[in-house]
Design a protein around this motif. Structure first.
Motif, PDB file in Angstrom:
ATOM      1  N   VAL A  11      30.562  32.162  19.334  1.00 46.75           N
ATOM      2  CA  VAL A  11      32.124  31.968  19.320  1.00 46.75           C
ATOM      3  C   VAL A  11      32.408  32.601  18.433  1.00 46.75           C
ATOM      4  O   VAL A  11      31.690  33.959  18.134  1.00 46.75           O
ATOM      5  N   ASP A  12      33.491  33.521  19.501  1.00 47.59           N
ATOM      6  CA  ASP A  12      34.635  34.916  18.899  1.00 47.59           C
ATOM      7  C   ASP A  12      35.444  34.793  17.875  1.00 47.59           C
ATOM      8  O   ASP A  12      35.737  33.488  16.948  1.00 47.59           O
ATOM      9  N   ALA A  13      35.045  36.243  15.790  1.00 52.38           N
ATOM     10  CA  ALA A  13      35.415  35.504  14.721  1.00 52.38           C
ATOM     11  C   ALA A  13      36.349  37.001  14.663  1.00 52.38           C
ATOM     12  O   ALA A  13      34.809  37.631  14.109  1.00 52.38           O
ATOM     13  N   VAL A  14      36.714  36.833  14.162  1.00 54.64           N
ATOM     14  CA  VAL A  14      37.026  37.472  12.464  1.00 54.64           C
ATOM     15  C   VAL A  14      36.239  37.890  11.536  1.00 54.64           C
ATOM     16  O   VAL A  14      36.690  36.441  10.760  1.00 54.64           O
ATOM     17  N   ILE A  15      35.742  38.381  11.439  1.00 57.26           N
ATOM     18  CA  ILE A  15      34.691  38.521  10.461  1.00 57.26           C
ATOM     19  C   ILE A  15      34.189  39.959  10.037  1.00 57.26           C
ATOM     20  O   ILE A  15      33.952  40.685  10.741  1.00 57.26           O
ATOM     21  N   GLY A  16      34.843  40.475   8.870  1.00 56.72           N
ATOM     22  CA  GLY A  16      33.228  41.787   8.373  1.00 56.72           C
ATOM     23  C   GLY A  16      34.409  41.884   7.062  1.00 56.72           C
ATOM     24  O   GLY A  16      35.549  41.280   6.827  1.00 56.72           O
ATOM     25  N   VAL A  17      33.712  43.338   6.169  1.00 57.71           N
ATOM     26  CA  VAL A  17      34.408  43.754   5.375  1.00 57.71           C
ATOM     27  C   VAL A  17      34.928  44.809   5.412  1.00 57.71           C
ATOM     28  O   VAL A  17      35.626  45.171   4.740  1.00 57.71           O
ATOM     29  N   TYR A  18      34.725  45.507   6.307  1.00 59.22           N
ATOM     30  CA  TYR A  18      35.545  47.056   6.858  1.00 59.22           C
ATOM     31  C   TYR A  18      36.767  46.659   7.482  1.00 59.22           C
ATOM     32  O   TYR A  18      37.030  45.264   8.223  1.00 59.22           O
ATOM     33  N   ASP A  19      37.694  47.668   7.500  1.00 61.12           N
ATOM     34  CA  ASP A  19      39.064  47.301   8.096  1.00 61.12           C
ATOM     35  C   ASP A  19      39.353  47.246   9.323  1.00 61.12           C
ATOM     36  O   ASP A  19      39.976  46.149   9.499  1.00 61.12           O
ATOM     37  N   TRP A  20      37.996  48.038  10.058  1.00 60.18           N
ATOM     38  CA  TRP A  20      38.568  48.079  11.530  1.00 60.18           C
ATOM     39  C   TRP A  20      37.420  46.868  12.147  1.00 60.18           C
ATOM     40  O   TRP A  20      38.368  46.010  12.721  1.00 60.18           O
ATOM     41  N   GLU A  21      37.300  45.838  11.633  1.00 63.88           N
ATOM     42  CA  GLU A  21      36.325  44.729  11.402  1.00 63.88           C
ATOM     43  C   GLU A  21      37.968  43.172  11.498  1.00 63.88           C
ATOM     44  O   GLU A  21      37.806  42.372  11.977  1.00 63.88           O
ATOM     45  N   ARG A  22      38.506  43.715  10.710  1.00 66.30           N
ATOM     46  CA  ARG A  22      39.666  43.190  10.172  1.00 66.30           C
ATOM     47  C   ARG A  22      40.899  42.372  11.293  1.00 66.30           C
ATOM     48  O   ARG A  22      42.085  41.959  11.784  1.00 66.30           O
ATOM     49  N   GLU A  23      40.413  43.383  12.286  1.00 68.54           N
ATOM     50  CA  GLU A  23      41.610  43.669  13.432  1.00 68.54           C
ATOM     51  C   GLU A  23      40.791  43.038  15.022  1.00 68.54           C
ATOM     52  O   GLU A  23      41.701  43.238  15.671  1.00 68.54           O
ATOM     53  N   ILE A  24      39.747  43.275  15.085  1.00 68.82           N
ATOM     54  CA  ILE A  24      39.329  42.356  16.399  1.00 68.82           C
ATOM     55  C   ILE A  24      38.237  41.203  15.846  1.00 68.82           C
ATOM     56  O   ILE A  24      37.993  40.290  15.203  1.00 68.82           O
ATOM     57  N   THR A  25      38.268  40.549  17.192  1.00 70.43           N
ATOM     58  CA  THR A  25      37.335  39.200  16.897  1.00 70.43           C
ATOM     59  C   THR A  25      36.175  40.081  17.494  1.00 70.43           C
ATOM     60  O   THR A  25      35.274  41.603  18.315  1.00 70.43           O
ATOM     61  N   GLN A  26      35.023  40.090  16.683  1.00 75.86           N
ATOM     62  CA  GLN A  26      32.963  39.429  17.125  1.00 75.86           C
ATOM     63  C   GLN A  26      32.514  38.497  17.661  1.00 75.86           C
ATOM     64  O   GLN A  26      32.577  36.882  16.955  1.00 75.86           O
ATOM     65  N   PRO A  27      31.006  39.212  18.332  1.00 76.85           N
ATOM     66  CA  PRO A  27      30.681  37.537  18.729  1.00 76.85           C
ATOM     67  C   PRO A  27      29.476  37.105  17.525  1.00 76.85           C
ATOM     68  O   PRO A  27      29.488  38.018  16.508  1.00 76.85           O
ATOM     69  N   LEU A  28      29.523  35.717  16.886  1.00 79.78           N
ATOM     70  CA  LEU A  28      28.766  35.363  16.262  1.00 79.78           C
ATOM     71  C   LEU A  28      28.012  33.921  16.918  1.00 79.78           C
ATOM     72  O   LEU A  28      28.561  33.613  17.991  1.00 79.78           O
ATOM     73  N   VAL A  29      26.749  33.886  16.684  1.00 85.85           N
ATOM     74  CA  VAL A  29      26.256  33.076  16.798  1.00 85.85           C
ATOM     75  C   VAL A  29      25.115  31.862  16.424  1.00 85.85           C
ATOM     76  O   VAL A  29      24.897  32.507  15.063  1.00 85.85           O
ATOM     77  N   PHE A  30      25.374  30.727  16.567  1.00 86.72           N
ATOM     78  CA  PHE A  30      24.898  29.412  15.527  1.00 86.72           C
ATOM     79  C   PHE A  30      24.061  28.863  16.279  1.00 86.72           C
ATOM     80  O   PHE A  30      24.232  28.117  17.561  1.00 86.72           O
ATOM     81  N   ASP A  31      23.051  28.780  15.137  1.00 86.84           N
ATOM     82  CA  ASP A  31      21.935  27.682  15.172  1.00 86.84           C
ATOM     83  C   ASP A  31      22.223  26.423  14.787  1.00 86.84           C
ATOM     84  O   ASP A  31      22.036  26.859  13.009  1.00 86.84           O
ATOM     85  N   ILE A  32      21.933  26.148  14.334  1.00 89.76           N
ATOM     86  CA  ILE A  32      22.660  24.706  13.527  1.00 89.76           C
ATOM     87  C   ILE A  32      21.264  23.030  13.753  1.00 89.76           C
ATOM     88  O   ILE A  32      20.975  22.634  14.968  1.00 89.76           O
ATOM     89  N   GLU A  33      20.982  23.501  12.855  1.00 93.55           N
ATOM     90  CA  GLU A  33      19.735  21.991  12.882  1.00 93.55           C
ATOM     91  C   GLU A  33      19.984  20.387  12.306  1.00 93.55           C
ATOM     92  O   GLU A  33      20.670  21.093  10.360  1.00 93.55           O
ATOM     93  N   MET A  34      20.190  19.570  12.705  1.00 94.13           N
ATOM     94  CA  MET A  34      21.230  18.048  11.516  1.00 94.13           C
ATOM     95  C   MET A  34      19.741  17.364  11.044  1.00 94.13           C
ATOM     96  O   MET A  34      19.582  16.571  12.851  1.00 94.13           O
ATOM     97  N   ALA A  35      19.975  16.674  10.170  1.00 96.90           N
ATOM     98  CA  ALA A  35      18.722  15.287  10.431  1.00 96.90           C
ATOM     99  C   ALA A  35      19.508  13.786  10.555  1.00 96.90           C
ATOM    100  O   ALA A  35      21.241  13.891   9.843  1.00 96.90           O
ATOM    101  N   THR A  36      19.189  12.665  11.034  1.00 96.38           N
ATOM    102  CA  THR A  36      19.970  11.855  11.114  1.00 96.38           C
ATOM    103  C   THR A  36      19.295  11.109  11.385  1.00 96.38           C
ATOM    104  O   THR A  36      18.131  10.488  11.925  1.00 96.38           O
ATOM    105  N   ASP A  37      19.245   9.458  11.735  1.00 96.06           N
ATOM    106  CA  ASP A  37      18.478   8.515  12.523  1.00 96.06           C
ATOM    107  C   ASP A  37      18.354   8.466  14.092  1.00 96.06           C
ATOM    108  O   ASP A  37      19.804   7.747  13.948  1.00 96.06           O
TER     109      ASP A  37
END
Length: 117
Positions: A11-37
């Motif tokens: 997912v591309d997102a606005v993420i980061g602490v620097y000013d330039w990061e607040r003006e662009i989107t950057q790729p993030l990758v999520f790995d999610i593990e969920m417990a269920t029956d």
């Protein structure tokens, strides 16, 4: 307890602490593990009796695209709460990767576990 995985959700997102990061989107990758029956769903072949990984992926993608956090730690926590509340997950593990965030590193990431098995 059984596990349902969503791996490599990009997912591309606005993420980061620097000013330039607040003006662009950057790729993030999520790995999610969920417990269920999964036994009830497996016995009946009924999607409503298990975790709908497509619906969860859509919800996470929409949430991330609309977010504007500075830290991936904060985003990971927000996603954990979202999944647990909206999908009734009692335990999960989430890894949020921000490839390319550090020069000469292939990836940086945080991983959290929330809930009980």
């Amino acid at each position: 307890m059984d596990r349902v995985f969503i791996e490599g959700l990009k997912v591309d997102a606005v993420i980061g602490v620097y000013d330039w990061e607040r003006e662009i989107t950057q790729p993030l990758v999520f790995d999610i593990e969920m417990a269920t029956d999964i036994k009830p769903a497996a016995a009946s072949d009924d999607l409503s009796l298990t975790l709908d990984y497509f619906a969860i992926s859509q919800k996470v993608t929409e949430f991330v695209q609309q977010s504007s956090y500075e830290l991936i730690e904060t985003l990971a926590e927000a996603i954990a709460q979202l999944i647990m509340q909206d999908f009734g997950v009692s335990w999960l593990k989430i890894k949020v990767s921000k490839p390319g965030a550090v020069p000469n590193a292939g990836n940086v990431a945080v991983q959290i576990e929330r809930g009980t098995l």
